[in-house]
Each structure stands twice: as structure tokens, then as C-alpha cells.
Design a protein around this motif. Structure first.
Motif, PDB file in Angstrom:
ATOM      1  N   GLN A 184       0.997  -0.824  -0.130  1.00  0.00           N
ATOM      2  CA  GLN A 184      -0.234  -0.218   0.010  1.00  0.00           C
ATOM      3  C   GLN A 184       1.186   0.876  -0.373  1.00  0.00           C
ATOM      4  O   GLN A 184       0.110   2.312  -0.582  1.00  0.00           O
ATOM      5  CB  GLN A 184      -0.569  -0.010   1.199  1.00  0.00           C
ATOM      6  N   LEU A 185       2.148   1.132   0.632  1.00  0.00           N
ATOM      7  CA  LEU A 185       2.476   2.560   1.158  1.00  0.00           C
ATOM      8  C   LEU A 185       3.287   2.419  -0.419  1.00  0.00           C
ATOM      9  O   LEU A 185       3.473   3.355  -1.237  1.00  0.00           O
ATOM     10  CB  LEU A 185       4.474   2.191   1.811  1.00  0.00           C
ATOM     11  N   ASP A 186       4.225   1.669  -1.270  1.00  0.00           N
ATOM     12  CA  ASP A 186       4.503   1.580  -2.503  1.00  0.00           C
ATOM     13  C   ASP A 186       3.285   2.030  -3.396  1.00  0.00           C
ATOM     14  O   ASP A 186       3.655   3.221  -4.071  1.00  0.00           O
ATOM     15  CB  ASP A 186       5.002   0.005  -3.430  1.00  0.00           C
ATOM     16  N   ALA A 187       2.397   1.447  -3.624  1.00  0.00           N
ATOM     17  CA  ALA A 187       1.135   2.283  -4.860  1.00  0.00           C
ATOM     18  C   ALA A 187       0.717   3.892  -3.802  1.00  0.00           C
ATOM     19  O   ALA A 187       0.500   4.263  -5.068  1.00  0.00           O
ATOM     20  CB  ALA A 187      -0.556   1.644  -4.385  1.00  0.00           C
ATOM     21  N   ALA A 188       0.963   3.981  -2.909  1.00  0.00           N
ATOM     22  CA  ALA A 188       0.856   5.593  -2.623  1.00  0.00           C
ATOM     23  C   ALA A 188       1.989   6.533  -3.078  1.00  0.00           C
ATOM     24  O   ALA A 188       1.451   7.723  -3.559  1.00  0.00           O
ATOM     25  CB  ALA A 188       0.898   5.801  -1.036  1.00  0.00           C
ATOM     26  N   ALA A 215      -8.725  20.058  -6.749  1.00  0.00           N
ATOM     27  CA  ALA A 215      -9.120  18.079  -6.600  1.00  0.00           C
ATOM     28  C   ALA A 215      -7.671  18.060  -6.117  1.00  0.00           C
ATOM     29  O   ALA A 215      -7.449  17.267  -5.184  1.00  0.00           O
ATOM     30  CB  ALA A 215     -10.217  17.943  -7.557  1.00  0.00           C
ATOM     31  N   CYS A 216      -6.753  17.947  -6.922  1.00  0.00           N
ATOM     32  CA  CYS A 216      -6.288  17.215  -6.999  1.00  0.00           C
ATOM     33  C   CYS A 216      -5.015  17.641  -5.448  1.00  0.00           C
ATOM     34  O   CYS A 216      -4.615  16.312  -5.182  1.00  0.00           O
ATOM     35  CB  CYS A 216      -5.018  16.946  -8.095  1.00  0.00           C
ATOM     36  N   GLN A 217      -4.905  18.587  -4.808  1.00  0.00           N
ATOM     37  CA  GLN A 217      -4.525  19.395  -3.826  1.00  0.00           C
ATOM     38  C   GLN A 217      -4.906  18.321  -2.710  1.00  0.00           C
ATOM     39  O   GLN A 217      -4.174  17.826  -1.520  1.00  0.00           O
ATOM     40  CB  GLN A 217      -4.493  20.502  -4.085  1.00  0.00           C
ATOM     41  N   SER A 218      -5.514  18.148  -2.934  1.00  0.00           N
ATOM     42  CA  SER A 218      -6.710  17.747  -1.731  1.00  0.00           C
ATOM     43  C   SER A 218      -6.768  16.034  -1.371  1.00  0.00           C
ATOM     44  O   SER A 218      -6.502  15.938  -0.954  1.00  0.00           O
ATOM     45  CB  SER A 218      -8.074  18.111  -1.706  1.00  0.00           C
ATOM     46  N   GLU A 219      -6.876  15.704  -2.534  1.00  0.00           N
ATOM     47  CA  GLU A 219      -6.268  14.290  -2.921  1.00  0.00           C
ATOM     48  C   GLU A 219      -4.791  13.484  -2.731  1.00  0.00           C
ATOM     49  O   GLU A 219      -4.829  13.174  -1.442  1.00  0.00           O
ATOM     50  CB  GLU A 219      -6.366  13.537  -4.172  1.00  0.00           C
ATOM     51  N   ASP A 225      -1.540  12.049   4.076  1.00  0.00           N
ATOM     52  CA  ASP A 225      -2.344  11.721   5.602  1.00  0.00           C
ATOM     53  C   ASP A 225      -1.859  10.137   6.055  1.00  0.00           C
ATOM     54  O   ASP A 225      -1.630   9.429   6.418  1.00  0.00           O
ATOM     55  CB  ASP A 225      -3.386  12.293   5.903  1.00  0.00           C
ATOM     56  N   ARG A 226      -2.633   9.744   4.452  1.00  0.00           N
ATOM     57  CA  ARG A 226      -2.406   7.893   4.852  1.00  0.00           C
ATOM     58  C   ARG A 226      -0.934   7.348   4.652  1.00  0.00           C
ATOM     59  O   ARG A 226      -0.573   5.918   5.269  1.00  0.00           O
ATOM     60  CB  ARG A 226      -3.411   7.511   3.212  1.00  0.00           C
ATOM     61  N   ILE A 227       0.308   7.989   3.907  1.00  0.00           N
ATOM     62  CA  ILE A 227       0.886   7.917   3.694  1.00  0.00           C
ATOM     63  C   ILE A 227       1.903   8.004   5.148  1.00  0.00           C
ATOM     64  O   ILE A 227       2.194   6.865   5.472  1.00  0.00           O
ATOM     65  CB  ILE A 227       1.852   8.506   2.420  1.00  0.00           C
ATOM     66  N   ALA A 228       1.674   8.808   6.445  1.00  0.00           N
ATOM     67  CA  ALA A 228       2.095   8.909   7.448  1.00  0.00           C
ATOM     68  C   ALA A 228       1.423   8.064   8.023  1.00  0.00           C
ATOM     69  O   ALA A 228       2.590   7.039   9.043  1.00  0.00           O
ATOM     70  CB  ALA A 228       1.304  10.026   7.685  1.00  0.00           C
ATOM     71  N   GLN A 229       0.209   7.889   7.494  1.00  0.00           N
ATOM     72  CA  GLN A 229      -0.734   6.470   8.972  1.00  0.00           C
ATOM     73  C   GLN A 229      -0.097   5.279   8.219  1.00  0.00           C
ATOM     74  O   GLN A 229       0.299   4.105  10.074  1.00  0.00           O
ATOM     75  CB  GLN A 229      -2.291   6.248   8.593  1.00  0.00           C
ATOM     76  N   LEU A 230       0.326   4.968   7.157  1.00  0.00           N
ATOM     77  CA  LEU A 230       0.862   3.130   6.706  1.00  0.00           C
ATOM     78  C   LEU A 230       2.288   3.518   7.215  1.00  0.00           C
ATOM     79  O   LEU A 230       2.849   2.348   7.792  1.00  0.00           O
ATOM     80  CB  LEU A 230       0.918   3.517   5.357  1.00  0.00           C
TER      81      LEU A 230
END
Length: 390
Positions: A184-188, A215-219, A225-230
């Protein structure tokens, strides 16, 4: 009733009769010597009666009193000779010397000495059989003890095998989870690279594309954030060693020594802790207590953990070991001790310097810190390991 023989009155001459062992059956069984002797006596008496009858009826010769006495003595001698032969056969079968012959008179002292020797020989044989019986009893007790020890060892091996199987399953589960998080980290990261390229392209687009840019910046922000969580979850996976093979080389010796101390007396544990500094370069910095059934670090301990990290020299390793008391379920306590060690290790890892390393392990249930107060075993030890000077 006791097994000791009662005192018997002592006579000048004691008759010893020993039964001879039974012989194997055969087609012909010889008459008993006693029966033969008895028959001879009867025949002799018949002859005497016949002679007396003949004398009373006026026979040709009258037997004198002396001749009758002589005849009776001959019959008695024959009876005694037959009885002595039978007794000697029985004595020889028992390993005793035969009695003196009919022409060899024995004094009372010789008879007493022979009977005493016979009694000593029989007593020696009885003692030998008693010793053999005691040896057999000891052999039987030893065999029974060895069988019990074998059953206990087999039970211990089965328990160890079950524990190893549980550890293997847990390690496989953690490895699978680690691989999933890494994917998941590599995909992100790949997605971020694509979005960065898209942002560069959209910057030069007309204003109508501004919303798409936002929208791209928000994504992108959400993905960061997801990367930090992972990364945090991945760091937690790497922070906790589920198997001995995952423990850092600086701490593997300490971990093995601590595991061997389970069940040892307090004096041996204290001596081992005192030797770890010189032998392994390891010392305990702090012990963190936990409430029963909880893995939450108390607020008053959090500030103390920051001070603990400040005491660790640069380049040293911080090794966190979790424990649980022996009350409750074994599997639940194993998980509880690992959660406690992980919670403390995460706080220390967040406060450490870049060249310091933190790793957590668990040793599960124990009573080494207190055998009478289970709550004193609900702790986490924080060790500092500095490689000894070469």
C-alpha cells in the motif's frame, strides 16, 4: 503379628528336616524309604510271632530270650540305616554334608556343631534370597520412576511444541500484514508521483482548471496523511520483534539470558542482573507499572519516559521488554505483555535521537518480580544496551 520367629526351647539335639525338591514325573515312582522301613518292621514282627507260635506249639527248637533280642536289634538297625540314607539324600539336595555312617559314632558336641553349621548355612541362603529380593524391588522402583519421568518429559515437549506452533502462526500473520502495508505504501508513493506530474501540468492551464487543481491538491493531502499513517503502522510492525530472528543483534544475547531466568530463585536473578552490565553492556533504566488487564501508559509515566530517553547515550540501543502476571489466560497475557512493550516503545521511538534505535519484545507471564503480589509482575523494563569497548 511380627515376622520375627518366637524363641524356642533349646534341646541338646535338634532334628532338622528339609523337604527335598520334587522330581520330574516319570512312569515309575520308587516307594518311600519310610514305607520300606515300616514294611520291614512289620515283616520282622510277623517272623517273631511265627517263631513264638512255633515254640508255643512244641517246635523242634526253642528261641532263647537273647536270640529274640538280637533279632529285634537287627531289625532296628536296618530301620535306622534306611532312615539315615533317606535323610542324607535330602541333606545333599540342600547342599549340606551327610550324616556320619552307622559305624561312626558322633559325640553330642559334634552333633550340636553340625546342627549349628546347618542352621548357619540355611540362614546364609535365606539372607542371599532376601538381598536378591531387595535388589529386584529397587530395580522395579527405578524402572517405575524412569517411566514417570518419561511421561513428564513427553508432556513438556508437547507443551513446547504447541507454544512454537502458536509463535509460528503469529509470525506468519505479522509477515503477511507487513507485506500488505508495504504494498500500500508503494502504491501511494507511485500515485503521489503521478499527481505531482499532473500538478506541474495544471499550473499552466487556464483558470477553469483551477478547481481540478484544488481537487488534486486535496487528494494529494489525503494521500500524504495516509502515507504517514501507513508509515506509522509499518514502523510499529518493525518496532516490535515477534520472533527471536527479528531481534537486533545487540539485544539477542540479553533476550536469551532474560528468558532463561524464568522460574529461577531470587538470588540467581539478582546475580544475573548484576552481571549483565559487564558481560552484555546492558542495564535497566526504568520500570513502568501497568494496571491489571491494561496496556495503556499512565500519564505520569509519559513525562518520565522523555527523561529516560535523554539519559541514553548517542548510538545506544533502547530495548523494551513486556511482562504480565500469571493470573488469567496464558494467550491473553502474552498479547497483553506485547501490547505493553509496544506502547512504551512507540513513545520512546518518537522522542529518541536519529542515531538511537528502539525495539520491543515480550516474555509473557512471569512471577520473577514478586511471587506473592501478582500486580508487581505487570511491568515493562526499559534497558539501555551499549556495545562494550573492544
Amino acid at each position: 503379628m511380627s515376622d520375627e520367629p518366637k524363641d524356642q526351647p533349646t534341646n541338646d539335639v535338634t532334628e532338622v528336616v528339609v523337604e527335598a525338591p520334587e522330581s520330574s514325573p516319570s512312569k515309575y515312582r520308587a516307594p518311600s524309604p519310610v514305607i520300606l522301613a515300616f514294611c520291614m518292621v512289620i515283616v520282622g514282627l510277623l517272623i517273631v510271632l511265627i517263631i513264638q507260635g512255633t515254640s508255643g506249639s512244641g517246635g523242634s527248637a526253642e528261641m532263647s530270650k537273647k536270640e529274640r533280642q538280637t533279632l529285634e536289634e537287627e531289625f532296628l538297625r536296618a530301620d535306622i540305616k534306611s532312615s539315615r540314607a533317606r535323610l542324607n539324600r535330602e541333606r545333599i539336595a540342600m547342599g549340606l554334608e551327610p550324616l556320619a555312617g552307622e559305624n561312626q559314632a558322633e559325640a553330642a558336641e559334634e552333633v550340636a556343631a553340625r546342627l549349628k553349621s546347618d542352621a548357619e548355612t540355611l540362614a546364609s541362603l535365606a539372607g542371599s534370597f532376601q538381598i536378591l529380593l531387595e535388589d529386584k524391588d529397587r530395580d522395579l522402583d527405578l524402572a517405575r520412576k524412569e517411566a514417570i519421568d518419561s511421561l513428564k518429559e513427553a508432556q513438556r515437549i508437547r507443551e513446547l511444541l504447541e507454544a512454537v506452533r502458536i509463535e509460528r502462526d503469529k509470525a506468519l500473520l505479522e509477515a503477511t500484514r507487513n507485506s500488505t502495508l508495504q504494498g500500500q505504501l508503494d502504491a501511494a508513493n507511485n500515485r503521489i508521483a503521478l499527481l505531482d506530474a499532473e500538478l506541474l501540468r495544471l499550473r499552466d492551464e487556464p483558470a477553469r482548471l483551477q478547481q481540478e487543481l484544488l481537487a488534486c491538491q486535496s487528494e494529494r493531502s489525503q494521500l500524504m496523511d495516509r502515507i504517514a499513517q501507513l508509515e506509522s503502522e509499518l514502523n510499529r510492525v518493525n518496532l516490535f520483534a515477534t520472533t527471536e530472528n527479528q531481534i537486533m543483534k545487540e539485544a539477542i544475547a540479553l533476550f536469551r539470558e532474560l528468558r532463561k531466568l524464568e522460574g529461577k530463585p531470587d538470588s540467581e536473578i539478582m546475580a544475573a542482573y548484576s552481571s549483565f552490565g559487564k558481560k552484555l553492556g546492558a542495564e535497566v533504566l526504568k520500570k513502568c507499572d501497568f494496571a491489571t488487564g491494561s496496556a495503556e501508559v499512565a500519564p505520569e509515566l509519559r513525562s518520565g519516559l522523555m527523561d529516560t530517553v535523554a539519559e541514553v547515550p548517542e548510538g545506544a540501543m533502547i530495548f523494551v521488554v513486556g511482562y504480565a502476571s500469571r493470573t488469567g489466560n496464558v494467550d491473553s497475557n502474552r498479547t497483553l505483555s506485547s501490547d505493553r512493550a509496544t506502547a512504551v516503545a512507540q513513545l520512546l521511538d518518537a522522542a529518541k535521537s536519529p542515531n538511537q534505535r528502539v525495539q520491543a519484545v515480550y516474555l509473557g507471564q512471569t512471577d520473577r518480580f514478586s511471587g506473592s503480589v501478582p500486580e508487581r509482575n505487570q511491568i515493562v523494563e526499559i534497558w539501555q544496551i551499549v556495545a562494550p569497548m573492544q
